[in-house]
Write an enzyme that holds these catalytic residues in place. Structure first.
Site, PDB file in Angstrom:
ATOM      1  N   TYR A  53     -14.674   9.064  34.810  1.00 33.17           N
ATOM      2  CA  TYR A  53     -13.360   9.374  35.382  1.00 33.17           C
ATOM      3  C   TYR A  53     -13.046   8.475  36.570  1.00 33.17           C
ATOM      4  O   TYR A  53     -11.877   8.186  36.853  1.00 33.17           O
ATOM      5  CB  TYR A  53     -13.257  10.850  35.781  1.00 33.17           C
ATOM      6  N   ARG A 201       7.820 -12.074   1.098  1.00 33.11           N
ATOM      7  CA  ARG A 201       8.308 -10.961   0.278  1.00 33.11           C
ATOM      8  C   ARG A 201       9.829 -10.986   0.197  1.00 33.11           C
ATOM      9  O   ARG A 201      10.518 -11.103   1.205  1.00 33.11           O
ATOM     10  CB  ARG A 201       7.841  -9.635   0.891  1.00 33.11           C
ATOM     11  N   ARG A 210       6.252  -9.107  -6.471  1.00 33.53           N
ATOM     12  CA  ARG A 210       6.270  -9.335  -5.027  1.00 33.53           C
ATOM     13  C   ARG A 210       4.969  -9.973  -4.582  1.00 33.53           C
ATOM     14  O   ARG A 210       3.903  -9.713  -5.167  1.00 33.53           O
ATOM     15  CB  ARG A 210       6.501  -8.027  -4.285  1.00 33.53           C
ATOM     16  N   ASP A 213       3.149  -6.055  -0.952  1.00 32.18           N
ATOM     17  CA  ASP A 213       3.794  -4.752  -0.855  1.00 32.18           C
ATOM     18  C   ASP A 213       2.895  -3.849  -0.013  1.00 32.18           C
ATOM     19  O   ASP A 213       1.733  -3.623  -0.364  1.00 32.18           O
ATOM     20  CB  ASP A 213       3.981  -4.156  -2.253  1.00 32.18           C
ATOM     21  N   ASP A 215       2.795  -0.079   1.904  1.00 33.45           N
ATOM     22  CA  ASP A 215       3.455   1.218   2.011  1.00 33.45           C
ATOM     23  C   ASP A 215       2.595   2.190   2.809  1.00 33.45           C
ATOM     24  O   ASP A 215       1.375   2.285   2.584  1.00 33.45           O
ATOM     25  CB  ASP A 215       3.697   1.827   0.623  1.00 33.45           C
ATOM     26  N   LEU A 229      12.129   5.998   5.671  1.00 38.93           N
ATOM     27  CA  LEU A 229      10.708   6.294   5.531  1.00 38.93           C
ATOM     28  C   LEU A 229      10.483   7.733   5.083  1.00 38.93           C
ATOM     29  O   LEU A 229      11.066   8.673   5.641  1.00 38.93           O
ATOM     30  CB  LEU A 229      10.011   6.054   6.876  1.00 38.93           C
TER      31      LEU A 229
END
Length: 274
Positions: A53, A201, A210, A213, A215, A229
């Site tokens: 800390y 792309r 493509r 890709d 996702d 989205l």
């Protein structure tokens, strides 16, 4: 998750909208709750198993005195991000930044901004069916790994699969990766689109050929739907080329809508579940 807390840390800095605030400076007060696992340190009683800390406090004060922001929101945001990038044992942080001498012509104790930021776990599908397919996928993985706000944790086996969606084209090379990120889903999507753009792309035909890709399949356990989205990915439970690599690297991760594991969904899709 366990917490290490730092309360009312006072320091002098030069944040503020007005010129005189940045020129003269003023005192700020910071409190932070660090989300971490203290079990190892608690069992061993060794500082090496914990997050100091004292180091965290010094780091935050140094950061907020060496950098200047107009808004408390920006100071808090950037301090959280810097902290999470610097200390790998800290998974999340809740930080409150107070400004006791804010320029308000009323009687008050302080104004403050309180935010919580953390690492998030996401699964991303990768695919290519043009040119150097593996090269495009490896380049995308390198791009993810080279981003400071992303920690690439695991990559599935790359598999050759037939094209999806009825468009005549070459077979795909597909895979899935698990990563940890400080980005929101929308920000992560922008990163993926940038990598796709770097690979040339072009979005001309839906489900067409493509170079790359990418996702987002899952992001923590969230369920969201926007114009840009959808999470979980709307078609992932129908796609062997997604579920097969997911079953490899995350067999017991649960789909937040169907409440079934990746392995269960894949077995049901393949007709082998009993």
């Amino acid at each position: 998750m366990d917490q290490i807390c730092i309360t009312n840390l006072r320091f002098f800095a030069r944040h503020g909208v007005f010129d005189f605030e940045r020129e003269k400076g003023q005192y700020f007060v910071l409190s932070a709750r660090l989300e971490t696992d203290t079990r190892a340190a608690g069992m061993s009683d060794r500082l090496q198993e914990s997050t100091s800390y004292a180091e965290v406090a010094e780091f935050l004060v140094d950061f907020l005195t060496q950098n200047t922001y107009q808004l408390l929101e920006a100071a808090a945001e950037q301090a959280c991000r810097a902290l999470l990038l610097r200390f790998p044992r800290i998974w999340g942080v809740e930080l409150e930044l107070k400004k006791p001498d804010a320029p308000i012509d009323l009687e008050f104790e302080s104004v403050s901004v309180r935010i919580r930021r953390s690492w998030h776990t996401a699964y991303v599908a990768l695919g290519s069916n043009l040119g150097d397919k593996e090269g495009y996928l490896r380049s995308a993985l390198a791009g993810l790994e080279g981003d400071a706000c992303i920690r690439l944790k695991r990559v599935s086996t790359l598999i050759a699969t037939a094209p999806y969606g009825g468009v005549e084209q070459d077979d795909f090379l597909n895979g899935v990766c698990r990563l940890e990120t400080l980005y929101t889903p929308e920000e992560l999507l922008q990163v993926l689109h940038r990598l796709e753009g770097q690979a040339g792309r072009e979005r001309k035909v839906r489900w067409g050929p493509r170079t790359l890709d990418l996702d987002i399949l899952l992001y923590d356990n969230i369920i969201m739907y926007t114009k840009e989205l959808t999470i979980p990915h709307a078609d992932m439970h129908r796609r062997d080329f997604v579920l097969r690599p997911m079953a490899e690297i995350a067999p017991y991760v649960e789909h937040p809508v169907f409440h079934k594991s990746m392995l269960q969904l894949w077995q049901e899709l393949e007709g082998t579940w009993s």
